[in-house]
Design a protein around this motif. Structure first.
Motif, PDB file in Angstrom:
ATOM      1  N   VAL A  60       8.153  14.926   1.416  1.00 24.28           N
ATOM      2  CA  VAL A  60       9.308  14.227   1.769  1.00 24.28           C
ATOM      3  C   VAL A  60      10.202  14.572   0.609  1.00 24.28           C
ATOM      4  N   SER A  61      11.165  14.826   0.502  1.00 22.26           N
ATOM      5  CA  SER A  61      12.357  15.438  -1.009  1.00 22.26           C
ATOM      6  C   SER A  61      11.098  15.337  -2.042  1.00 22.26           C
ATOM      7  N   GLY A  62      10.273  16.741  -2.141  1.00 18.04           N
ATOM      8  CA  GLY A  62       9.386  17.299  -2.542  1.00 18.04           C
ATOM      9  C   GLY A  62       7.900  16.378  -2.921  1.00 18.04           C
ATOM     10  N   ARG A  63       7.623  15.715  -2.480  1.00 20.26           N
ATOM     11  CA  ARG A  63       6.466  14.668  -2.576  1.00 20.26           C
ATOM     12  C   ARG A  63       5.011  14.161  -1.436  1.00 20.26           C
ATOM     13  N   ALA A  64       4.131  14.528  -1.879  1.00 22.23           N
ATOM     14  CA  ALA A  64       3.523  14.588  -0.621  1.00 22.23           C
ATOM     15  C   ALA A  64       2.644  13.131   0.259  1.00 22.23           C
ATOM     16  N   HIS A  65       3.118  13.476   1.352  1.00 21.88           N
ATOM     17  CA  HIS A  65       2.778  12.305   1.803  1.00 21.88           C
ATOM     18  C   HIS A  65       1.934  12.724   3.364  1.00 21.88           C
ATOM     19  N   ILE A  66       1.116  12.093   3.831  1.00 19.59           N
ATOM     20  CA  ILE A  66      -0.049  11.591   5.345  1.00 19.59           C
ATOM     21  C   ILE A  66       0.192  10.882   6.336  1.00 19.59           C
ATOM     22  N   GLY A  67      -0.485  11.025   7.441  1.00 15.16           N
ATOM     23  CA  GLY A  67      -0.403  10.002   8.514  1.00 15.16           C
ATOM     24  C   GLY A  67      -1.717  10.452   9.120  1.00 15.16           C
ATOM     25  N   ILE A  68      -1.885   9.957  10.067  1.00 19.20           N
ATOM     26  CA  ILE A  68      -2.532  10.167  11.769  1.00 19.20           C
ATOM     27  C   ILE A  68      -1.529  10.117  12.729  1.00 19.20           C
ATOM     28  N   VAL A  69      -1.827  10.828  13.715  1.00 18.19           N
ATOM     29  CA  VAL A  69      -1.856  11.048  14.937  1.00 18.19           C
ATOM     30  C   VAL A  69      -2.149  10.224  15.430  1.00 18.19           C
TER      31      VAL A  69
ATOM     32  N   GLY B 239       0.859  -1.057   0.019  1.00 17.95           N
ATOM     33  CA  GLY B 239      -0.057  -0.068   0.204  1.00 17.95           C
ATOM     34  C   GLY B 239       1.663   1.556  -0.306  1.00 17.95           C
ATOM     35  N   VAL B 240       0.012   2.337   0.095  1.00 12.94           N
ATOM     36  CA  VAL B 240       0.773   3.601   0.060  1.00 12.94           C
ATOM     37  C   VAL B 240       0.361   4.557   1.507  1.00 12.94           C
ATOM     38  N   CYS B 241       0.635   5.267   0.960  1.00 13.57           N
ATOM     39  CA  CYS B 241       0.850   6.237   2.484  1.00 13.57           C
ATOM     40  C   CYS B 241      -1.044   6.553   2.467  1.00 13.57           C
ATOM     41  N   THR B 242      -1.755   7.059   1.761  1.00 12.50           N
ATOM     42  CA  THR B 242      -2.980   7.470   1.393  1.00 12.50           C
ATOM     43  C   THR B 242      -3.981   6.064   2.261  1.00 12.50           C
ATOM     44  N   ASP B 243      -3.082   5.029   1.768  1.00 14.14           N
ATOM     45  CA  ASP B 243      -4.410   3.795   2.573  1.00 14.14           C
ATOM     46  C   ASP B 243      -4.556   3.618   3.861  1.00 14.14           C
ATOM     47  N   VAL B 244      -3.064   3.723   4.775  1.00 15.86           N
ATOM     48  CA  VAL B 244      -3.186   4.571   6.253  1.00 15.86           C
ATOM     49  C   VAL B 244      -4.750   4.841   6.468  1.00 15.86           C
ATOM     50  N   ILE B 245      -4.791   6.359   5.797  1.00 11.23           N
ATOM     51  CA  ILE B 245      -5.989   7.377   5.895  1.00 11.23           C
ATOM     52  C   ILE B 245      -7.121   6.040   5.760  1.00 11.23           C
ATOM     53  N   ILE B 246      -7.152   5.903   4.279  1.00 12.82           N
ATOM     54  CA  ILE B 246      -8.707   5.099   4.207  1.00 12.82           C
ATOM     55  C   ILE B 246      -9.089   3.570   4.897  1.00 12.82           C
ATOM     56  N   ARG B 247      -7.598   3.462   5.004  1.00 11.59           N
ATOM     57  CA  ARG B 247      -8.075   1.874   5.509  1.00 11.59           C
ATOM     58  C   ARG B 247      -8.541   2.409   7.093  1.00 11.59           C
ATOM     59  N   SER B 248      -7.940   3.605   7.615  1.00  7.63           N
ATOM     60  CA  SER B 248      -8.539   3.964   9.248  1.00  7.63           C
ATOM     61  C   SER B 248      -9.471   4.190   9.712  1.00  7.63           C
ATOM     62  N   TYR B 249     -10.320   4.464   8.448  1.00  4.71           N
ATOM     63  CA  TYR B 249     -11.595   5.182   8.328  1.00  4.71           C
ATOM     64  C   TYR B 249     -12.824   5.047   8.058  1.00  4.71           C
ATOM     65  N   ARG B 250     -12.217   3.815   7.196  1.00  3.58           N
ATOM     66  CA  ARG B 250     -13.365   2.359   6.762  1.00  3.58           C
ATOM     67  C   ARG B 250     -13.331   1.615   8.033  1.00  3.58           C
ATOM     68  N   ALA B 251     -12.278   1.811   8.476  1.00  3.15           N
ATOM     69  CA  ALA B 251     -12.926   0.867  10.057  1.00  3.15           C
ATOM     70  C   ALA B 251     -13.449   1.250  10.755  1.00  3.15           C
ATOM     71  N   LEU B 252     -13.447   2.472  10.553  1.00  4.51           N
ATOM     72  CA  LEU B 252     -14.767   2.951  11.156  1.00  4.51           C
ATOM     73  C   LEU B 252     -15.865   2.999  11.340  1.00  4.51           C
ATOM     74  N   GLY B 253     -16.289   3.076  10.144  1.00  3.26           N
ATOM     75  CA  GLY B 253     -17.164   2.610   8.644  1.00  3.26           C
ATOM     76  C   GLY B 253     -17.410   4.468   7.834  1.00  3.26           C
ATOM     77  N   VAL B 254     -16.286   4.383   8.184  1.00  2.00           N
ATOM     78  CA  VAL B 254     -16.494   6.184   6.768  1.00  2.00           C
ATOM     79  C   VAL B 254     -15.429   5.538   5.635  1.00  2.00           C
ATOM     80  N   ASP B 255     -16.562   5.766   4.562  1.00  5.73           N
ATOM     81  CA  ASP B 255     -15.824   5.422   3.229  1.00  5.73           C
ATOM     82  C   ASP B 255     -15.372   6.555   2.287  1.00  5.73           C
ATOM     83  N   LEU B 256     -14.262   7.026   3.002  1.00  9.92           N
ATOM     84  CA  LEU B 256     -13.886   8.271   2.248  1.00  9.92           C
ATOM     85  C   LEU B 256     -13.681   7.303   1.095  1.00  9.92           C
ATOM     86  N   GLN B 257     -12.804   6.750   0.592  1.00  5.69           N
ATOM     87  CA  GLN B 257     -13.135   6.406  -1.314  1.00  5.69           C
ATOM     88  C   GLN B 257     -14.075   6.822  -2.182  1.00  5.69           C
ATOM     89  N   LYS B 258     -15.583   6.579  -1.768  1.00  4.25           N
ATOM     90  CA  LYS B 258     -16.534   6.602  -1.981  1.00  4.25           C
ATOM     91  C   LYS B 258     -16.825   8.411  -2.318  1.00  4.25           C
TER      92      LYS B 258
END
Length: 133
Positions: free
Chosen positions: A86-95, A1-20
């Motif tokens: 990160v070296s000019g590339r966008a990155h994302i995570g959850i605190v 996966g990629v960094c955004t998958d951490v966000i998408i899957r975390s919210y999906r586990a809470l019942g929030v479908d960010l993809q949609k």
């Protein structure tokens, strides 16, 4: 996966479908998103729109809170979303917060290419966004 998958899957586990949700908002408000400016796209793609950090940043700004970027670790709460360059590339995570008083900064779950990691890396790269959703 990629960094955004951490966000998408975390919210999906809470019942929030960010993809949609990201896709549906992009269909209705494509010009609000950077897809044309950054990638030259002229339409949405429900399979990838949610996997682009700039799109998530716009979504969280539109539907959550865009908070000031700070060098004060106390400003970052568990559940906050942070983006970096990160070296000019966008990155994302959850605190996720601190595990004990020995840790100086709130820990972050992110994926920078080696799978999801829990690390003290909040201030390792320039922060480009701080969101609460």
């Amino acid at each position: 996966g990629v960094c955004t998958d951490v966000i998408i899957r975390s919210y999906r586990a809470l019942g929030v479908d960010l993809q949609k949700m990201v896709h549906e908002d992009m269909v209705q408000n494509f010009s609000e998103y950077p897809s044309k400016r950054i990638w030259g796209l002229t339409r949405t793609d429900k399979n990838i729109d949610h996997r682009r950090v700039p799109n998530l940043r716009v979504f969280f700004t539109r539907f959550g809170q865009s908070l000031p970027v700070s060098d004060d670790p106390g400003k970052y709460l568990a559940g906050d979303i942070v983006s970096w360059s990160v070296s000019g590339r966008a990155h994302i995570g959850i605190v996720v917060g601190k595990l004990d008083d020995e840790i100086k900064n709130p820990l972050v779950v992110h994926n920078i290419g080696l799978g999801p990691k829990l690390e003290d890396m909040l201030f390792d790269y320039p922060i480009t966004g701080h969101y609460r959703y």
